[in-house]
Design a protein around this motif. Structure first.
Motif, PDB file in Angstrom:
ATOM      1  N   GLN A  67       0.852  -1.195   0.000  1.00 40.42           N
ATOM      2  CA  GLN A  67       0.000   0.000   0.000  1.00 40.42           C
ATOM      3  C   GLN A  67       0.882   1.237   0.000  1.00 40.42           C
ATOM      4  N   VAL A  68       0.559   2.171  -0.885  1.00 40.72           N
ATOM      5  CA  VAL A  68       1.287   3.440  -0.950  1.00 40.72           C
ATOM      6  C   VAL A  68       0.495   4.444  -0.118  1.00 40.72           C
ATOM      7  N   ARG A  69       1.056   4.805   1.015  1.00 40.04           N
ATOM      8  CA  ARG A  69       0.319   5.667   1.942  1.00 40.04           C
ATOM      9  C   ARG A  69       1.007   7.015   2.120  1.00 40.04           C
ATOM     10  N   LEU A  83      -2.943  10.948  -3.648  1.00 44.33           N
ATOM     11  CA  LEU A  83      -4.260  11.200  -4.242  1.00 44.33           C
ATOM     12  C   LEU A  83      -5.155   9.968  -4.206  1.00 44.33           C
ATOM     13  N   ASN A  84      -4.584   8.801  -4.428  1.00 41.74           N
ATOM     14  CA  ASN A  84      -5.360   7.555  -4.491  1.00 41.74           C
ATOM     15  C   ASN A  84      -5.168   6.712  -3.232  1.00 41.74           C
ATOM     16  N   ALA A  85      -4.814   7.354  -2.128  1.00 44.81           N
ATOM     17  CA  ALA A  85      -4.457   6.616  -0.909  1.00 44.81           C
ATOM     18  C   ALA A  85      -5.574   5.696  -0.438  1.00 44.81           C
ATOM     19  N   PRO A  86      -5.255   4.496   0.021  1.00 46.75           N
ATOM     20  CA  PRO A  86      -3.935   3.890  -0.142  1.00 46.75           C
ATOM     21  C   PRO A  86      -3.779   3.287  -1.542  1.00 46.75           C
ATOM     22  N   GLY A  87      -2.719   3.690  -2.229  1.00 44.63           N
ATOM     23  CA  GLY A  87      -2.432   3.085  -3.528  1.00 44.63           C
ATOM     24  C   GLY A  87      -2.159   1.598  -3.347  1.00 44.63           C
ATOM     25  N   THR A  88      -2.460   0.848  -4.363  1.00 38.29           N
ATOM     26  CA  THR A  88      -2.295  -0.613  -4.308  1.00 38.29           C
ATOM     27  C   THR A  88      -1.237  -1.067  -5.296  1.00 38.29           C
ATOM     28  N   ILE A  89      -0.205  -1.726  -4.794  1.00 35.62           N
ATOM     29  CA  ILE A  89       0.784  -2.377  -5.665  1.00 35.62           C
ATOM     30  C   ILE A  89       0.452  -3.863  -5.655  1.00 35.62           C
ATOM     31  N   ASP A  90       0.085  -4.373  -6.808  1.00 32.97           N
ATOM     32  CA  ASP A  90      -0.275  -5.788  -6.928  1.00 32.97           C
ATOM     33  C   ASP A  90       0.977  -6.660  -6.930  1.00 32.97           C
ATOM     34  N   ALA A  91       0.823  -7.893  -6.469  1.00 31.75           N
ATOM     35  CA  ALA A  91       1.973  -8.804  -6.394  1.00 31.75           C
ATOM     36  C   ALA A  91       2.555  -9.107  -7.771  1.00 31.75           C
ATOM     37  N   ASP A  92       1.732  -8.965  -8.819  1.00 30.31           N
ATOM     38  CA  ASP A  92       2.240  -9.274 -10.162  1.00 30.31           C
ATOM     39  C   ASP A  92       2.676  -8.025 -10.938  1.00 30.31           C
ATOM     40  N   TYR A  93       2.734  -6.874 -10.284  1.00 28.13           N
ATOM     41  CA  TYR A  93       3.166  -5.640 -10.951  1.00 28.13           C
ATOM     42  C   TYR A  93       4.684  -5.584 -11.022  1.00 28.13           C
ATOM     43  N   ARG A  94       5.202  -5.318 -12.205  1.00 25.14           N
ATOM     44  CA  ARG A  94       6.654  -5.241 -12.375  1.00 25.14           C
ATOM     45  C   ARG A  94       7.100  -3.910 -12.972  1.00 25.14           C
ATOM     46  N   GLY A  95       6.190  -2.929 -12.944  1.00 29.44           N
ATOM     47  CA  GLY A  95       6.565  -1.593 -13.396  1.00 29.44           C
ATOM     48  C   GLY A  95       7.170  -0.797 -12.240  1.00 29.44           C
ATOM     49  N   GLU A  96       7.522   0.426 -12.515  1.00 28.06           N
ATOM     50  CA  GLU A  96       8.075   1.306 -11.483  1.00 28.06           C
ATOM     51  C   GLU A  96       6.990   1.676 -10.469  1.00 28.06           C
ATOM     52  N   VAL A  97       7.343   1.641  -9.214  1.00 32.78           N
ATOM     53  CA  VAL A  97       6.429   2.138  -8.179  1.00 32.78           C
ATOM     54  C   VAL A  97       6.385   3.661  -8.308  1.00 32.78           C
ATOM     55  N   LYS A  98       5.175   4.184  -8.472  1.00 39.25           N
ATOM     56  CA  LYS A  98       5.019   5.635  -8.609  1.00 39.25           C
ATOM     57  C   LYS A  98       4.011   6.125  -7.582  1.00 39.25           C
ATOM     58  N   VAL A  99       4.137   7.380  -7.239  1.00 42.30           N
ATOM     59  CA  VAL A  99       3.302   7.936  -6.166  1.00 42.30           C
ATOM     60  C   VAL A  99       2.499   9.119  -6.698  1.00 42.30           C
ATOM     61  N   PRO A 100       1.185   8.955  -6.817  1.00 41.93           N
ATOM     62  CA  PRO A 100       0.356  10.090  -7.238  1.00 41.93           C
ATOM     63  C   PRO A 100       0.150  11.038  -6.054  1.00 41.93           C
ATOM     64  N   LEU A 101       0.840  12.161  -6.099  1.00 38.94           N
ATOM     65  CA  LEU A 101       0.726  13.135  -5.005  1.00 38.94           C
ATOM     66  C   LEU A 101      -0.184  14.281  -5.404  1.00 38.94           C
TER      67      LEU A 101
HETATM   68  O1  DUT Z   1      -0.077   4.387  -6.006  1.00 35.70           O
HETATM   69  C1  DUT Z   1       0.101   3.511  -6.877  1.00 35.70           C
HETATM   70  C2  DUT Z   1      -0.935   2.679  -7.324  1.00 35.70           C
HETATM   71  C3  DUT Z   1      -0.650   1.752  -8.298  1.00 35.70           C
HETATM   72  N1  DUT Z   1       0.611   1.633  -8.817  1.00 35.70           N
HETATM   73  C4  DUT Z   1       0.890   0.591  -9.809  1.00 35.70           C
HETATM   74  C5  DUT Z   1       1.000  -0.783  -9.157  1.00 35.70           C
HETATM   75  C6  DUT Z   1      -0.321  -1.415  -9.405  1.00 35.70           C
HETATM   76  O2  DUT Z   1      -0.203  -2.828  -9.433  1.00 35.70           O
HETATM   77  C7  DUT Z   1      -0.691  -0.815 -10.748  1.00 35.70           C
HETATM   78  C8  DUT Z   1      -2.159  -0.737 -10.992  1.00 35.70           C
HETATM   79  O3  DUT Z   1      -2.759  -0.016  -9.961  1.00 35.70           O
HETATM   80  P1  DUT Z   1      -4.342   0.049  -9.832  1.00 35.70           P
HETATM   81  O4  DUT Z   1      -4.936  -1.299  -9.980  1.00 35.70           O
HETATM   82  O5  DUT Z   1      -4.630   0.835  -8.592  1.00 35.70           O
HETATM   83  O6  DUT Z   1      -4.695   1.002 -11.062  1.00 35.70           O
HETATM   84  P2  DUT Z   1      -5.741   0.800 -12.241  1.00 35.70           P
HETATM   85  O7  DUT Z   1      -6.174   2.156 -12.625  1.00 35.70           O
HETATM   86  O8  DUT Z   1      -6.799  -0.208 -11.855  1.00 35.70           O
HETATM   87  O9  DUT Z   1      -4.785   0.259 -13.376  1.00 35.70           O
HETATM   88  P3  DUT Z   1      -4.713  -1.231 -13.983  1.00 35.70           P
HETATM   89  O10 DUT Z   1      -5.789  -1.281 -14.993  1.00 35.70           O
HETATM   90  O11 DUT Z   1      -3.326  -1.296 -14.565  1.00 35.70           O
HETATM   91  O12 DUT Z   1      -4.899  -2.208 -12.853  1.00 35.70           O
HETATM   92  O13 DUT Z   1      -0.148   0.520 -10.733  1.00 35.70           O
HETATM   93  C9  DUT Z   1       1.626   2.429  -8.365  1.00 35.70           C
HETATM   94  O14 DUT Z   1       2.777   2.341  -8.797  1.00 35.70           O
HETATM   95  N2  DUT Z   1       1.347   3.365  -7.418  1.00 35.70           N
END
Ligand code: DUT
Ligand code: MG
Length: 152
Positions: A67-69, A83-101
């Motif tokens: 969770q990005v808090r 902005l999207n708190a708590p942001g969700t990083i999925d276990a299968d995500y392999r992109g850069e962790v980014k923070v929407p502020l």
């Molecule tokens: O604060 C965040 C939230 C998400 N992510 C990355 C990791 C996460 O696994 C992916 C997708 O996030 P989410 O499911 O919240 O976004 P979505 O709008 O539903 O996109 P998607 O269709 O890719 O799932 O984006 C971040 O890097 N930072």
């Protein structure tokens, strides 16, 4: 304190930044630093928002999320929050962790390279196995909500 191994890779634009670290022995969150260019800090105007890079890729084990808090200090002192708190990083995500502020404060806020802007909390996840039914079980609360038990 239980722990779980999380693989982390530093991308080129974050290679000189320290890995996220727990600031105290029992801290729940790993502070995330902004991987913005040193010569080009990001300025968030009031109500301005930005997707801030961390320069990190993580690989969570199956069954976990991150969770990005927000950091409370930035929120209280400057109105800066996730902005999207708590942001969700999925276990299968392999992109850069980014923070929407977003800047909910009244003054512009400058984010410098390496500044700790948010925190990452790793947590276990359960997936629901949905079973469609024609009637759901009854309860004392029933459909009451949104302040039904008193002032809110
Ligand atoms: O604060 C965040 C939230 C998400 N992510 C990355 C990791 C996460 O696994 C992916 C997708 O996030 P989410 O499911 O919240 O976004 P979505 O709008 O539903 O996109 P998607 O269709 O890719 O799932 O984006 C971040 O890097 N930072
Ligand atoms: Mg999604």
């Amino acid at each position: 304190m239980r722990d779980v191994k999380v693989d982390v890779k530093r991308l080129a634009h974050g290679a000189d930044l320290a890995l996220p670290a727990y600031q105290t022995a029992e801290a729940a969150g790993l502070d995330l630093a902004a991987a913005v260019p040193a010569d080009a800090p990001l300025v968030l105007a009031p109500l301005g928002r930005a997707l801030v890079p961390t320069g990190l890729v993580i690989a969570l084990p199956s069954g976990y999320e991150a969770q990005v808090r927000p950091r409370s200090g930035l929120a209280v002192k400057h109105g800066i929050t996730v902005l999207n708190a708590p942001g969700t990083i999925d276990a299968d995500y392999r992109g850069e962790v980014k923070v929407p502020l977003i800047n909910l404060g009244a003054e512009p806020f400058e984010i410098r390279r390496g500044e700790r802007i948010a925190q990452l909390v790793v947590a276990p996840v359960v997936q629901a196995r949905l079973v469609e039914v024609s009637e759901v079980t009854d309860t004392a609360r029933g459909s009451g909500g949104f302040g039904s038990t008193g002032r809110s």
